[in-house]
Design an enzyme around this catalytic site. Sequence first.
Site, PDB file in Angstrom:
ATOM      1  N   GLN A  40       0.815  -1.213   0.000  1.00 42.55           N
ATOM      2  CA  GLN A  40       0.000   0.000   0.000  1.00 42.55           C
ATOM      3  C   GLN A  40       0.849   1.264   0.000  1.00 42.55           C
ATOM      4  O   GLN A  40       2.046   1.225   0.274  1.00 42.55           O
ATOM      5  CB  GLN A  40      -0.909   0.002   1.230  1.00 42.55           C
ATOM      6  CG  GLN A  40      -0.157  -0.171   2.546  1.00 42.55           C
ATOM      7  CD  GLN A  40      -0.977  -0.830   3.638  1.00 42.55           C
ATOM      8  OE1 GLN A  40      -2.194  -0.848   3.580  1.00 42.55           O
ATOM      9  NE2 GLN A  40      -0.308  -1.358   4.658  1.00 42.55           N
ATOM     10  N   TYR A  70     -10.405   5.411  19.468  1.00 42.32           N
ATOM     11  CA  TYR A  70     -10.501   4.124  18.773  1.00 42.32           C
ATOM     12  C   TYR A  70      -9.663   3.043  19.458  1.00 42.32           C
ATOM     13  O   TYR A  70     -10.136   1.943  19.732  1.00 42.32           O
ATOM     14  CB  TYR A  70     -10.062   4.328  17.316  1.00 42.32           C
ATOM     15  CG  TYR A  70      -9.960   3.077  16.501  1.00 42.32           C
ATOM     16  CD1 TYR A  70     -11.092   2.507  15.920  1.00 42.32           C
ATOM     17  CD2 TYR A  70      -8.730   2.449  16.283  1.00 42.32           C
ATOM     18  CE1 TYR A  70     -10.995   1.348  15.151  1.00 42.32           C
ATOM     19  CE2 TYR A  70      -8.630   1.303  15.518  1.00 42.32           C
ATOM     20  CZ  TYR A  70      -9.764   0.762  14.952  1.00 42.32           C
ATOM     21  OH  TYR A  70      -9.659  -0.382  14.201  1.00 42.32           O
ATOM     22  N   GLN A  71      -8.400   3.388  19.763  1.00 39.50           N
ATOM     23  CA  GLN A  71      -7.498   2.351  20.325  1.00 39.50           C
ATOM     24  C   GLN A  71      -7.994   1.893  21.694  1.00 39.50           C
ATOM     25  O   GLN A  71      -7.982   0.709  22.008  1.00 39.50           O
ATOM     26  CB  GLN A  71      -6.054   2.853  20.486  1.00 39.50           C
ATOM     27  CG  GLN A  71      -5.607   3.895  19.518  1.00 39.50           C
ATOM     28  CD  GLN A  71      -5.092   3.343  18.205  1.00 39.50           C
ATOM     29  OE1 GLN A  71      -5.152   2.124  17.967  1.00 39.50           O
ATOM     30  NE2 GLN A  71      -4.622   4.203  17.365  1.00 39.50           N
ATOM     31  N   GLU A 115       0.964  -8.542  11.641  1.00 39.27           N
ATOM     32  CA  GLU A 115       0.715  -7.405  10.729  1.00 39.27           C
ATOM     33  C   GLU A 115       1.301  -7.784   9.364  1.00 39.27           C
ATOM     34  O   GLU A 115       2.426  -8.262   9.288  1.00 39.27           O
ATOM     35  CB  GLU A 115       1.378  -6.140  11.304  1.00 39.27           C
ATOM     36  CG  GLU A 115       1.650  -5.012  10.339  1.00 39.27           C
ATOM     37  CD  GLU A 115       0.384  -4.344   9.787  1.00 39.27           C
ATOM     38  OE1 GLU A 115      -0.512  -3.965  10.560  1.00 39.27           O
ATOM     39  OE2 GLU A 115       0.322  -4.203   8.544  1.00 39.27           O
ATOM     40  N   GLY A 147      -2.655 -12.076   8.402  1.00 44.58           N
ATOM     41  CA  GLY A 147      -3.349 -12.356   9.659  1.00 44.58           C
ATOM     42  C   GLY A 147      -4.263 -13.562   9.567  1.00 44.58           C
ATOM     43  O   GLY A 147      -4.378 -14.345  10.520  1.00 44.58           O
ATOM     44  N   ASP A 164      -7.569  -5.100  14.265  1.00 44.97           N
ATOM     45  CA  ASP A 164      -7.520  -3.662  13.941  1.00 44.97           C
ATOM     46  C   ASP A 164      -7.236  -3.529  12.448  1.00 44.97           C
ATOM     47  O   ASP A 164      -6.124  -3.242  12.026  1.00 44.97           O
ATOM     48  CB  ASP A 164      -6.416  -3.000  14.770  1.00 44.97           C
ATOM     49  CG  ASP A 164      -6.301  -1.515  14.470  1.00 44.97           C
ATOM     50  OD1 ASP A 164      -7.187  -0.969  13.779  1.00 44.97           O
ATOM     51  OD2 ASP A 164      -5.319  -0.900  14.905  1.00 44.97           O
ATOM     52  N   SER A 165      -8.282  -3.752  11.667  1.00 45.55           N
ATOM     53  CA  SER A 165      -8.068  -3.812  10.218  1.00 45.55           C
ATOM     54  C   SER A 165      -8.327  -2.470   9.566  1.00 45.55           C
ATOM     55  O   SER A 165      -9.008  -1.616  10.118  1.00 45.55           O
ATOM     56  CB  SER A 165      -9.026  -4.840   9.612  1.00 45.55           C
ATOM     57  OG  SER A 165     -10.342  -4.348   9.698  1.00 45.55           O
ATOM     58  N   ASP A 167     -10.079  -0.879   5.934  1.00 45.67           N
ATOM     59  CA  ASP A 167     -11.444  -1.109   5.435  1.00 45.67           C
ATOM     60  C   ASP A 167     -11.502  -2.310   4.488  1.00 45.67           C
ATOM     61  O   ASP A 167     -10.486  -2.730   3.945  1.00 45.67           O
ATOM     62  CB  ASP A 167     -11.932   0.169   4.743  1.00 45.67           C
ATOM     63  CG  ASP A 167     -11.987   1.323   5.721  1.00 45.67           C
ATOM     64  OD1 ASP A 167     -12.452   1.103   6.850  1.00 45.67           O
ATOM     65  OD2 ASP A 167     -11.549   2.427   5.369  1.00 45.67           O
TER      66      ASP A 167
HETATM   67  N1  SPM Z   1      -4.623   1.578  14.977  1.00 47.15           N
HETATM   68  C1  SPM Z   1      -5.327   2.410  14.104  1.00 47.15           C
HETATM   69  C2  SPM Z   1      -5.559   1.768  12.790  1.00 47.15           C
HETATM   70  C3  SPM Z   1      -6.895   2.105  12.264  1.00 47.15           C
HETATM   71  N2  SPM Z   1      -7.595   0.972  11.752  1.00 47.15           N
HETATM   72  C4  SPM Z   1      -8.938   1.252  11.325  1.00 47.15           C
HETATM   73  C5  SPM Z   1      -8.959   2.301  10.296  1.00 47.15           C
HETATM   74  C6  SPM Z   1     -10.281   2.446   9.621  1.00 47.15           C
HETATM   75  C7  SPM Z   1     -10.151   3.505   8.585  1.00 47.15           C
HETATM   76  N3  SPM Z   1     -11.336   3.700   7.867  1.00 47.15           N
HETATM   77  C8  SPM Z   1     -12.371   4.330   8.572  1.00 47.15           C
HETATM   78  C9  SPM Z   1     -13.628   4.201   7.844  1.00 47.15           C
HETATM   79  C10 SPM Z   1     -14.711   4.123   8.807  1.00 47.15           C
HETATM   80  N4  SPM Z   1     -15.896   3.722   8.230  1.00 47.15           N
END
Ligand code: SPM
Length: 288
Positions: A40, A70-71, A115, A147, A164-165, A167
């Site tokens: 990527q 988020y984390q 990862e 993974g 923690d993917s 999209d």
């Molecule tokens: N540790 C942070 C990595 C973030 N992983 C998830 C990222 C998602 C990004 N797209 C967000 C779209 C939400 N609909």
Amino acid sequence: MEDTNHIKDGWFFETCSMWSGMGFALEIEQVLHKEKSRFQQIEVFQTKNYGRMLALDGIIQLTEFDEFAYQEMLAHVPLFAHPHPETVLVIGGGDGGILREVGRHDCVTHIDFCEIDEAVIRVSKQFLPGLACGFDDPRVNVNIGDGYAYVREKKNQYDVIIVDSSDPVGPGEVLFQKPFYQSLKTALKPDGIVATQGESIFLHKECVTNLAQITKQLFVHQAYACIMVPTYPGGNIGICLGSLGPALKEPARKVSETIQEQLQYYTPRMHAASFVLPVFAHRMLDNI
Ligand code: SPM
């Protein structure tokens, strides 16, 4: 300022087929890093008001401004729902932020981490030390690879698995499909919990419904939690959870003062509140 595909007049523009017709922009001061890895396009920017920002293939993965939301939630909701998590697997999240949060739990004795893109780890160690400090934890065992292939080899091994993917476009797509969830289930101990990046309840209804269906079929308890994250599209993202034993919607353990004072988003009340969804979401998810 250096020209990238997503930069115009000093602004980074995020657009994607997953939230078509809508875009998000952040004012940029500097391109700190840009490289094409095997998997990527990796970019790190200094934004004007939101700290550093990591983008993969033009999609914002985190900003220093709100990454904690988020984390913390993706890590602490499943970890506190489990009465005594010792062994944890983290798939994805090469920035190290989830590892940083998992590491706050003293009861966790072993953390496997997988990862696919070592370049994300290297770049995060250089430009995002506040997240990549997660790799300094001696309990972390780092594996570079796919993974899904990694978890397929595991049986009855983990108390908690966190995915923690990015999209479900391109290589991440398989992580949103039933065979992957079947492998997660097999890799869990009999009372294990899985938590995965669950996209937005507003923007990705089909994806969220599909994840809910899969987890309902495979797990004893299933739930979807919402997190406010201003720099993700629509300002929110979700967690899809499945449990083979413990209930999910309340912490099963006390959150010690030592942990609580390190956190900026998660509290036991926020844990429970994140499962309170708007009525359209209940109509979508309750009877599938
Ligand atoms: N540790 C942070 C990595 C973030 N992983 C998830 C990222 C998602 C990004 N797209 C967000 C779209 C939400 N609909």
